[in-house]
Design an enzyme around this catalytic site. Structure first.
Site, mmCIF file in Angstrom:
data_model
loop_
_atom_site.group_PDB
_atom_site.id
_atom_site.type_symbol
_atom_site.label_atom_id
_atom_site.label_comp_id
_atom_site.label_asym_id
_atom_site.label_seq_id
_atom_site.Cartn_x
_atom_site.Cartn_y
_atom_site.Cartn_z
ATOM 1 N N GLU A 169 0.792 -1.232 0.000
ATOM 2 C CA GLU A 169 0.000 0.000 0.000
ATOM 3 C C GLU A 169 0.826 1.284 0.000
ATOM 4 O O GLU A 169 0.374 2.300 -0.510
ATOM 5 C CB GLU A 169 -0.935 -0.002 1.228
ATOM 6 C CG GLU A 169 -2.003 -1.079 1.203
ATOM 7 C CD GLU A 169 -2.997 -0.902 0.073
ATOM 8 O OE1 GLU A 169 -3.277 0.252 -0.313
ATOM 9 O OE2 GLU A 169 -3.493 -1.922 -0.435
ATOM 10 N N SER A 211 -47.859 -26.552 42.147
ATOM 11 C CA SER A 211 -47.420 -27.079 43.446
ATOM 12 C C SER A 211 -45.999 -26.686 43.832
ATOM 13 O O SER A 211 -45.529 -27.086 44.898
ATOM 14 C CB SER A 211 -47.531 -28.611 43.438
ATOM 15 O OG SER A 211 -48.865 -29.002 43.210
#
Length: 826
Positions: free
Chosen positions: A196, A473
Site C-alpha cells: 500500500e 405445586s
C-alpha cells in the site's frame, strides 16, 4: 471672431488620462491584496478547522467500540474434577488447534492422559492479567492428577480463558476488535507497507512520486491506480467519504499532512490497522485487522500464518472484489501479489514465499453471523447491565463483561431441552406446539450458569424471564415450611386431606380437589408434601392465612404481586422460571438468600473494574426451619412424585418439587443437588392444555440435564437447634424404634413433642418390668448367698413390690424427657 480654445485643450492628451489610470491600478492592487489577505485568512481558518477536526477525533474517542461478553473461565488446579470431554469442548469453543509442537498460542497436544496447552492469555482487568503460558497436565479418573505451567502462580489455579458469547453493538453497525501495534505480527505490517505505501516511513503524509505515477498511468492507459498513502487512506476512512471530487482529494491531502505533523508514524499505522474496512457480517461492518482475523479465520491475529496475513492485506484494496468466500480465485491471486511484493522488497525469503503461495486460503466456511452462541443467556446479561449502565455506554465504550455462564453446563442444558422436548412433542396432538425453559445456578454463589428460554431462533421473548405462568405445586413447600416454623407441626404430624370448601369474599365457594380425584383422610406430614395433595395443602395454608403465605414468599425473594385469594396456595400466581429459581436457591443453601445474577465483573477499555458482583447473602429462613423443609423435599424424591430422580444416584440426596397447574396447562420441576439448583417449565405459549404433569413433562428434562453434569450430594449441616428422634408417623408423638410406625426424624429442639405413642409407652413399661425382674432376681441370688453365709440382709435391699410398681408408673411420664436430655448430652 475666433472662439477661444477650452481650458482642457491647453493640455496634452496623455496628460489628461494619467491620473485616473493610476488610481484604477492602485484600487485594483488594493482589492487584489485584500482578496489575497482574506483568502489567506480564510485558508488559515480552514486549515485550523481541519486541524481541529483531526486532533479532536484522533485524540478523543476514535471509535464506537462494542461491549464484549464472555463466559467465566475454566479453572484448572490439582485434584479439580475435570474430564477429557470438558477440556475437549472448552478448547473447541476457544478454537484451539491440535499441534504436536504447540509453539504457537491457541494450540494444544494430547497424548494419552497428558495435555500440553499453549494458552493465549486474557486480561480480566489492569491488575489481573493472565499471560500466555504453556500448561502441562495429566487427567486420571476424571480428575487433574498433576498440573504445571511456564508462568509462576501463587494461587495454584490456572485459568483457561473465557469463551466469547456475544457483543452489544453500536448503532452505526460498525464492529471492530481494537489491537495495539505491538500485538500486530511484523509480517502483516511488512505486507501492508510493501503493497500500500512503500514510502510510508519517508513521506510527510503525501507522496509526490506516488501521485505522479498514478497520474501517468491513468493518462497513458496503464493499470488504473491511486497515489494515496496509508495516511491518506486513513484520512479518507476516518474523516471523509469516498466521493471522487477535487475538493475531497484536496482535503485528504491537506489533512494527511496535518495528521503527520501531529502524530507519529506508529500512531497513524495503529489507527489504520483498526479502521480499515475489510468486509461485511450481515448488517455490521468488519473494521480492522483484529476482527477480520476472527471473521475469516476464527483465530486471533497473532496466530495467523504469513499467507493468511497477506490475504487480509490484499483485501484492503477491495473487500467485496477479493472476498475469499465469494471470489476465492481472485482472493488467492491478490494474496499472491501481496506475497510477491514482500519478496520484492526483501521482507520475505524465497523459501517462505514458495511455501506461502502453495497454501490454501484456509478461510472458515461459515463465519459467526454476529449472533450469540447462547442468546438467551446474553439477553439476561443485557437486562442486568441495563439496570446499571446507559445504553450508549454499553454499545460504544468497549466494555468487557465477564459473565457467570458455564459453557459446558449451558451446552448440556441446550441438548437436554432440545432432545426431551422433541420426544414429548411426538406424544400427542396437544404437545406438538410444546415449549420449554430451563434455568440453572450455583446455589452457594447465586451465579447463573445456564439458561434456555427460547426456540431455535431468538426473537426477544425469553421464556426464562418473560413467561409468567402459574407455578402450581412449586409453592406448596412454602406452606409446609410455615407449619414447621410455627412449632405446631413436625415431620411426622398428621395432616387432614379430607374435602375442604373455602368461602370466598364474593360469596362463592371454592372446593379444591386432589389430582388423583381421591380423598386420603389423615396422612402424615411428609406424605402430604411428597404426594402433593391439594386438600391438605389448602387446609394447612388457610390455618396460617394468605397474608402469612405472601410474607413468606417475600422472604424468599419473590417480588411479584401475590393475589389475595385462596387458590394462590395451589400456585395460581404467575411467576417466571427465574422467580422460582430464586425461591429454591434459598432452600438449597440452608436458608440463605443470594440474588441470582449473571455478571461477575465489568471492565472498561482501560482495564479498570467498574463493577464486581460480590456475595450479597442474607438469611431468609431460620436454619432449623430450612433443615426440616429440605428433608421434606428430599422425601418428594425418595417416595413421592419425583421418584424417577433416584436414577441419578440415591447417595446424592437430591431434593425438589413437581408442579402441575389446572387442566395440565403447565408442567414444572424445581430441585437441587449440592452444586446446582435448576428449574424447568414445559407448556405452550398459547396456554392450552398439554396433558402432562410436572412428573411427566418437566421432570424428564430436569433429570436429563442433571445427568449430564458432575453433581455433588446435598449435604446440609445439622443446626444446633435440631434433634433426631424416633417419632410416630401420622401423629408426631415420640415413639420407639421398635414400633411399626416409628420414623427417625429431625425435630426442632424448641418444639419437642410432649406426648408419647401408646406403642412406645407399652414398650417402655415392658422394658422397665423386665429390668425390675432382672434386678429382683439378682437381689434374690445375693440374699440367698448372704443367708448361706449367715450374714444379715440390709433393710434397703428388701424390695417393696407395691412401691416399686408406683415408682415405675410415675417415671413413665418422664422417660422421654430423660431420653431427649441424653440425646442432647451426646
Amino acid at each position: 471672431m475666433q472662439k477661444s480654445p477650452s481650458t482642457l485643450s491647453q493640455y496634452p492628451k496623455s496628460a489628461v488620462n494619467t491620473l485616473p489610470s493610476q488610481q484604477r491600478g492602485l484600487v485594483f492592487s488594493s482589492i487584489l491584496l485584500i482578496i489575497v489577505i482574506v483568502g489567506m485568512v480564510l485558508l488559515a481558518l480552514y486549515l485550523v478547522k481541519l486541524d481541529r477536526t483531526i486532533t479532536n477525533k484522533f485524540e478523543g474517542k476514535r471509535w464506537d467500540i462494542p461491549a464484549k461478553v464472555y463466559s467465566q473461565p475454566l479453572e484448572l488446579y490439582q485434584d479439580a474434577k475435570v474430564n477429557d470431554s470438558t477440556i475437549k469442548t472448552w478448547l473447541e469453543l476457544l478454537n484451539y488447534r491440535s499441534n504436536k509442537f504447540h509453539e504457537r498460542t491457541g494450540t494444544f497436544y494430547k497424548s494419552g492422559n497428558d495435555y500440553i496447552i499453549h494458552t493465549r492469555g486474557f486480561t480480566y482487568s489492569a491488575s489481573d492479567v493472565d499471560k500466555e503460558q504453556v500448561i502441562k497436565m495429566t487427567i486420571v479418573d476424571n480428575k487433574i492428577k498433576s498440573i504445571q505451567s511456564t508462568q509462576q502462580n501463587a494461587s495454584g489455579i490456572i485459568r483457561l480463558e473465557p469463551v466469547s458469547i456475544g457483543g452489544i453493538y453500536p448503532d452505526n453497525n460498525e464492529d471492530r476488535l481494537v489491537v495495539s501495534l505491538e500485538d500486530v505480527p511484523q509480517p502483516l505490517i511488512d505486507a501492508l507497507i510493501a503493497t500500500e505505501d512503500r514510502g510510508f516511513y519517508e513521506h510527510k503524509g503525501v507522496s509526490v512520486r506516488g501521485i505522479g505515477r498514478a497520474v501517468l498511468n491513468n493518462f497513458t492507459g496503464g493499470a488504473r491506480q491511486g497515489g494515496s498513502t496509508i495516511t491518506q487512506q486513513l484520512i479518507k476512512n476516518f474523516y471523509l467519504n469516498s466521493d471522487r471530487t477535487i475538493k475531497r482529494k484536496a482535503n485528504e491531502a491537506i489533512m494527511a499532512v496535518l495528521l503527520e505533523l501531529h502524530y507519529s508514524k506508529d500512531q497513524i499505522l495503529q489507527a489504520y490497522l483498526n479502521e480499515i474496512y475489510l468486509g461485511q457480517n450481515g448488517n455490521r461492518s468488519i473494521n480492522g485487522f483484529g476482527l477480520a482475523s476472527e471473521f475469516y479465520f476464527d483465530q486471533p491475529l497473532s496466530e495467523l500464518r504469513i499467507d493468511q496475513q497477506a490475504l487480509l492485506v490484499g483485501m484492503a484494496k477491495g473487500p467485496s472484489v477479493y472476498n475469499p468466500r465469494r471470489h476465492p480465485e481472485a482472493a488467492k491471486t491478490r494474496r499472491n501479489i501481496v506475497l510477491n511484493n514482500m519478496l520484492t522488497i526483501g521482507t520475505l525469503s524465497q523459501k517462505d514465499y514458495d511455501t506461502a503461495i502453495a497454501k490454501p486460503l484456509s478461510v472458515i466456511d461459515k463465519p459467526a453471523d454476529g449472533k450469540s452462541r447462547f442468546p438467551d443467556f446474553l439477553d439476561i446479561v443485557k437486562r442486568e447491565l441495563n439496570d446499571v449502565y446507559y445504553s450508549d455506554d454499553l454499545k460504544n465504550e468497549g466494555l468487557i463483561i465477564i459473565s457467570t455462564l458455564d459453557p459446558i453446563t449451558q451446552m448440556a442444558a441446550d441438548k437436554s431441552v432440545s432432545s426431551k422436548l422433541n420426544e414429548l412433542r411426538r406424544t400427542s396432538s396437544k404437545t406438538k406446539e410444546l415449549q420449554g425453559a430451563l434455568v440453572s445456578a450455583n446455589p452457594e454463589t447465586g451465579e447463573l450458569v445456564a439458561v434456555v428460554g427460547s426456540g431455535s431462533e431468538f426473537t426477544g421473548f425469553n421464556r426464562a424471564v418473560d413467561a409468567k405462568r402459574q407455578v402450581g405445586s412449586l409453592l406448596k413447600p412454602v406452606i409446609y415450611m410455615t407449619a414447621l416454623e410455627s412449632g405446631r407441626y413436625n415431620l411426622a404430624s398428621s395432616i387432614d386431606d379430607s374435602p375442604i370448601t373455602v368461602n370466598l369474599s364474593d360469596g362463592t365457594d371454592w372446593t379444591p380437589k386432589n389430582y388423583d380425584g381421591r380423598d386420603h383422610g389423615q396422612v402424615s406430614f411428609t406424605t402430604a408434601i411428597a404426594q402433593s395433595y391439594n386438600q391438605s395443602a389448602v387446609r394447612l395454608g388457610m390455618e396460617f392465612g394468605i397474608d402469612t403465605f405472601t410474607k413468606q414468599l417475600r422472604r424468599l425473594g419473590v417480588e411479584e404481586k401475590i393475589p389475595n385469594y385462596p387458590s394462590v396456595l395451589l400456585g395460581s400466581v404467575n411467576l417466571s422460571p427465574m422467580d422460582m429459581l430464586g425461591v429454591y436457591q434459598v432452600f438449597a443453601t440452608g436458608g440463605f438468600r443470594t440474588p441470582i445474577h449473571s455478571i461477575r465483573t465489568v471492565i472498561d477499555d482501560k482495564g479498570r473494574i467498574l463493577q464486581r458482583t460480590g456475595l450479597n447473602t442474607q438469611r431468609s429462613i431460620p436454619p432449623e426451619t430450612n433443615y426440616l423443609t429440605n428433608y421434606a423435599l428430599q422425601q418428594v424424591v425418595k417416595t413421592g412424585t419425583a421418584r424417577r430422580i433416584e436414577s441419578l444416584g440415591s447417595d446424592l440426596n437430591l431434593a425438589g418439587k413437581t408442579g402441575t397447574t389446572n387442566d395440565y396447562r403447565d408442567a414444572w420441576f424445581a430441585g437441587y443437588s449440592g452444586n446446582y439448583v435448576s428449574v424447568v417449565w414445559v407448556g405452550r405459549d398459547d396456554n392450552k392444555p398439554i396433558g402432562l404433569s410436572g412428573g411427566t413433562g418437566a421432570l424428564p428434562v430436569w433429570v436429563d440435564y442433571m445427568s449430564r453434569l458432575k453433581l455433588t450430594p446435598v449435604s446440609m449441616p445439622k443446626p444446633e437447634g435440631i434433634e433426631w428422634l424416633w417419632l410416630e408417623n401420622n401423629s408426631g408423638k415420640l415413639s420407639n424404634e421398635r414400633c411399626p410406625d416409628a420414623r427417625y426424624l429431625p425435630v426442632m429442639s424448641a418444639y419437642l413433642p410432649q406426648e408419647t405413642s401408646s406403642c412406645a409407652t407399652d414398650l417402655y413399661q415392658q422394658d422397665r418390668a423386665r429390668e425390675q425382674m432382672q434386678w429382683q432376681s439378682q437381689q434374690d441370688d445375693i440374699n440367698q448367698q448372704r443367708r448361706r453365709e449367715g450374714l444379715d440382709i440390709p433393710n434397703n435391699e428388701v424390695i417393696d413390690e407395691q412401691n416399686s410398681n408406683d415408682d415405675m408408673n410415675e417415671s413413665i411420664g418422664k422417660v422421654f424427657k430423660r431420653a431427649i436430655d441424653l440425646f442432647k448430652s451426646q
